[in-house]
Design a protein around this motif. Sequence first.
Motif, PDB file in Angstrom:
ATOM      1  N   SER A  70       0.848  -1.188   0.000  1.00  0.00           N
ATOM      2  CA  SER A  70       0.000   0.000   0.000  1.00  0.00           C
ATOM      3  C   SER A  70       0.882   1.236   0.000  1.00  0.00           C
ATOM      4  O   SER A  70       2.072   1.168   0.338  1.00  0.00           O
ATOM      5  CB  SER A  70      -0.939  -0.005   1.204  1.00  0.00           C
ATOM      6  OG  SER A  70      -0.202   0.017   2.413  1.00  0.00           O
ATOM      7  N   ARG A  71       0.253   2.344  -0.342  1.00  0.00           N
ATOM      8  CA  ARG A  71       1.039   3.564  -0.535  1.00  0.00           C
ATOM      9  C   ARG A  71       0.206   4.753  -0.111  1.00  0.00           C
ATOM     10  O   ARG A  71      -1.001   4.805  -0.370  1.00  0.00           O
ATOM     11  CB  ARG A  71       1.411   3.651  -2.004  1.00  0.00           C
ATOM     12  CG  ARG A  71       2.051   4.904  -2.495  1.00  0.00           C
ATOM     13  CD  ARG A  71       2.450   4.727  -3.941  1.00  0.00           C
ATOM     14  NE  ARG A  71       3.027   5.947  -4.476  1.00  0.00           N
ATOM     15  CZ  ARG A  71       3.713   6.021  -5.604  1.00  0.00           C
ATOM     16  NH1 ARG A  71       3.911   4.919  -6.322  1.00  0.00           N
ATOM     17  NH2 ARG A  71       4.193   7.169  -6.019  1.00  0.00           N
ATOM     18  N   ASP A  72       0.850   5.718   0.542  1.00  0.00           N
ATOM     19  CA  ASP A  72       0.197   6.967   0.900  1.00  0.00           C
ATOM     20  C   ASP A  72       0.935   8.085   0.165  1.00  0.00           C
ATOM     21  O   ASP A  72       2.046   8.458   0.549  1.00  0.00           O
ATOM     22  CB  ASP A  72       0.245   7.178   2.419  1.00  0.00           C
ATOM     23  CG  ASP A  72      -0.559   8.381   2.867  1.00  0.00           C
ATOM     24  OD1 ASP A  72      -0.710   9.329   2.070  1.00  0.00           O
ATOM     25  OD2 ASP A  72      -1.019   8.378   4.015  1.00  0.00           O
ATOM     26  N   ASN A  73       0.324   8.594  -0.880  1.00  0.00           N
ATOM     27  CA  ASN A  73       0.990   9.609  -1.697  1.00  0.00           C
ATOM     28  C   ASN A  73       1.106  10.949  -0.976  1.00  0.00           C
ATOM     29  O   ASN A  73       1.967  11.764  -1.327  1.00  0.00           O
ATOM     30  CB  ASN A  73       0.248   9.796  -3.012  1.00  0.00           C
ATOM     31  CG  ASN A  73       0.381   8.585  -3.923  1.00  0.00           C
ATOM     32  OD1 ASN A  73       1.384   7.871  -3.892  1.00  0.00           O
ATOM     33  ND2 ASN A  73      -0.635   8.334  -4.726  1.00  0.00           N
ATOM     34  N   THR A  74       0.277  11.177   0.020  1.00  0.00           N
ATOM     35  CA  THR A  74       0.352  12.450   0.759  1.00  0.00           C
ATOM     36  C   THR A  74       1.523  12.437   1.737  1.00  0.00           C
ATOM     37  O   THR A  74       2.094  13.484   2.054  1.00  0.00           O
ATOM     38  CB  THR A  74      -0.948  12.732   1.510  1.00  0.00           C
ATOM     39  OG1 THR A  74      -1.154  11.704   2.490  1.00  0.00           O
ATOM     40  CG2 THR A  74      -2.126  12.753   0.554  1.00  0.00           C
ATOM     41  N   LYS A  75       1.880  11.241   2.223  1.00  0.00           N
ATOM     42  CA  LYS A  75       2.970  11.123   3.189  1.00  0.00           C
ATOM     43  C   LYS A  75       4.240  10.561   2.557  1.00  0.00           C
ATOM     44  O   LYS A  75       5.270  10.458   3.225  1.00  0.00           O
ATOM     45  CB  LYS A  75       2.543  10.221   4.352  1.00  0.00           C
ATOM     46  CG  LYS A  75       1.381  10.763   5.156  1.00  0.00           C
ATOM     47  CD  LYS A  75       1.027   9.809   6.284  1.00  0.00           C
ATOM     48  CE  LYS A  75      -0.150  10.341   7.095  1.00  0.00           C
ATOM     49  NZ  LYS A  75      -0.543   9.404   8.185  1.00  0.00           N
TER      50      LYS A  75
END
Length: 118
Positions: A70-75
């Motif tokens: 999974s990936r959090d583009n904001t962080k």
Amino acid sequence: QVQLVESGGGLVQAGGSLRLSCAVSGSGFSINVLGWYRQAPGKRRDMVATITSGGSTNYADSVKGRFAISRDNTKNTVNLQMNSLKVEDTAVYYCYGNFKGSYSFNYWGQGTQVTVSS
């Protein structure tokens, strides 16, 4: 300058779970693909899972159904949830990124050890 900092490795019994995290820092580039590779002693470094900026994922056959990326583009973080771990999952796990600045380039973290005991 890109930095990839991994965390979350360790020792776990077969059948257990671990979660790896990787934080990307730096400036002057955009992030394309993030992912995880692993390298066992005496073996080559192989892809485990990757995820694009749009969320498309790709997994090695050996981890399908057990691992989830999974990936959090904001962080600017990427995680790897590893379930039903097997002894053969033992390896150093490396965070990987493909970045675009004035040119496209790849970068790796320092690696984190995952050991699965029987």
